[in-house]
Write a protein that holds these residues in place. Structure first.
Motif, short mmCIF file in Angstrom:
data_model
loop_
_atom_site.label_atom_id
_atom_site.label_comp_id
_atom_site.label_asym_id
_atom_site.label_seq_id
_atom_site.Cartn_x
_atom_site.Cartn_y
_atom_site.Cartn_z
N ILE A 126 0.81 -1.23 0.00
CA ILE A 126 0.00 0.00 0.00
C ILE A 126 0.84 1.27 0.00
O ILE A 126 0.28 2.37 0.02
CB ILE A 126 -0.95 0.03 1.22
N THR A 127 2.17 1.15 -0.02
CA THR A 127 3.00 2.35 -0.10
C THR A 127 2.70 3.10 -1.40
O THR A 127 2.84 2.53 -2.50
CB THR A 127 4.49 1.99 -0.05
N PRO A 128 2.26 4.34 -1.33
CA PRO A 128 1.79 5.04 -2.54
C PRO A 128 2.80 5.07 -3.67
O PRO A 128 2.45 4.83 -4.83
CB PRO A 128 1.47 6.45 -2.02
N VAL A 129 4.07 5.36 -3.36
CA VAL A 129 5.05 5.47 -4.44
C VAL A 129 5.29 4.11 -5.09
O VAL A 129 5.51 4.02 -6.31
CB VAL A 129 6.36 6.09 -3.93
N ALA A 130 5.24 3.03 -4.29
CA ALA A 130 5.43 1.69 -4.86
C ALA A 130 4.29 1.33 -5.79
O ALA A 130 4.49 0.77 -6.87
CB ALA A 130 5.55 0.66 -3.73
N VAL A 131 3.05 1.67 -5.39
CA VAL A 131 1.90 1.41 -6.24
C VAL A 131 1.97 2.25 -7.51
O VAL A 131 1.74 1.76 -8.62
CB VAL A 131 0.59 1.70 -5.48
N ALA A 132 2.31 3.53 -7.33
CA ALA A 132 2.34 4.44 -8.48
C ALA A 132 3.34 3.99 -9.54
O ALA A 132 3.03 3.97 -10.74
CB ALA A 132 2.66 5.86 -8.02
N VAL A 133 4.53 3.59 -9.11
CA VAL A 133 5.55 3.21 -10.09
C VAL A 133 5.24 1.85 -10.71
O VAL A 133 5.65 1.58 -11.84
CB VAL A 133 6.95 3.22 -9.43
#
Length: 302
Positions: A126-133
């Motif tokens: 659920i870490t936003p940057v991990a999901v985004a990338v």
């Protein structure tokens, strides 16, 4: 039967992986061409093996993308299977993000227990940057997965005292180098320190295994670069973003020292040191190829 099933599978982990799948995959089919610079390269690589091997940015095979090949090889294979779509070049990164969640669980559980492993996997999911990338065709999600895989191999090799597993861990870092060059080496200081402290062997064997692992790391890391650089320049594309038409210079310059100093230019400009005419030609080439790929995606024949 049900008890045996639930004892073998961590149901909360399955739920977390499903959550990661939802976050990484939901609505990616609406993406049309995502990062067009990289999608342009995938389209060119689908044309022929020459473009595929050299990671050519254009159909004519005159200039390469400014990164090494492994991630783009995988994206191209995905595009060949499913067709060139925004989602088909995102799919490998989305799957890598899910794989990273599983690897985080596997890495944490032996030392800190199931609860900590679940929380670590959930944080990764659920870490936003991990999901985004993971929802783009950029390289980072696959790079993270590959480095986590290398870390798992190192932990396993140290725990079981398996020399070849340790060497395999460094070999996987070499593969990661062929995804994003020197950025893959950022974990090596921790690798070396952990190995020296945790590998329960005499110093003679420690140094011997480490020397062999380092040699394998360097051979795999530099294999593609050396092959490309030894091919005559008139028989291969120009190495994009390099000053000297060399992959090794690209690795240690634009994708190496320049990343640390911030002395970078845009794609294809070699950090600002190439002739201005060449810069403009490459930029024009990128614009033309991006226009072609957008047309292919939007107006392709059904």
């Amino acid at each position: 039967m049900n008890k045996r099933f639930f004892s073998r599978f961590d149901v909360p982990l399955v739920i977390i992986v499903c959550l990661a799948a939802f976050l990484n995959l939901y609505n990616i089919w609406t993406e049309e061409y995502v990062n067009t610079y990289y999608t342009t390269a995938v389209a060119a690589m689908m044309e022929n093996f020459h473009n595929f091997f050299f990671v050519s940015l254009d159909s004519a095979g005159s200039v390469t993308v400014d990164k090494p090949p492994v991630t783009f090889w995988i994206q191209t294979i995905s595009a060949l299977i499913f067709g060139l779509e925004g989602w088909s070049v995102i799919l490998p990164q989305a799957i890598s993000g899910m794989g990273s969640v599983i690897l985080m669980y596997i890495l944490v559980k032996p030392s800190f227990g199931t609860i900590a492993a679940r929380l670590s996997a959930l944080a990764m999911a659920i870490t936003p940057v991990a999901v985004a990338v993971s929802r783009t065709n950029n390289i980072d999600s696959m790079l993270v997965f590959t480095l986590l895989l290398a870390t798992w191999l190192l932990f396993k090799g140290i725990r079981k005292q398996h020399t070849w597993t340790i060497i395999g861990a460094f070999a996987v870092v070499g593969v990661a180098f062929n995804m994003k060059m020197l950025q893959a080496y950022m974990i090596l200081p921790a690798f070396y320190l952990f190995y020296l402290l945790a590998f329960r062997q005499n110093w003679k064997k420690k140094i011997g295994v480490l020397s062999g692992a380092t040699a394998v790391l360097l051979v795999i890391s530099l294999s593609w670069a050396v092959i490309v650089d030894t091919i005559p320049e008139d028989q291969r594309p120009f190495v994009g973003s390099s000053d000297t038409n060399s992959v090794l210079e690209l690795a240690f310059g634009y994708n190496g020292a320049a990343r640390l100093t911030g002395n970078q230019g845009g794609p294809g400009d070699g950090g600002g040191n190439m002739r201005q005419g060449t810069i403009m030609e490459i930029r024009l080439l990128v614009i033309l190829e991006q226009t072609k790929i957008i047309k292919r995606i939007h107006f392709k024949e059904k």
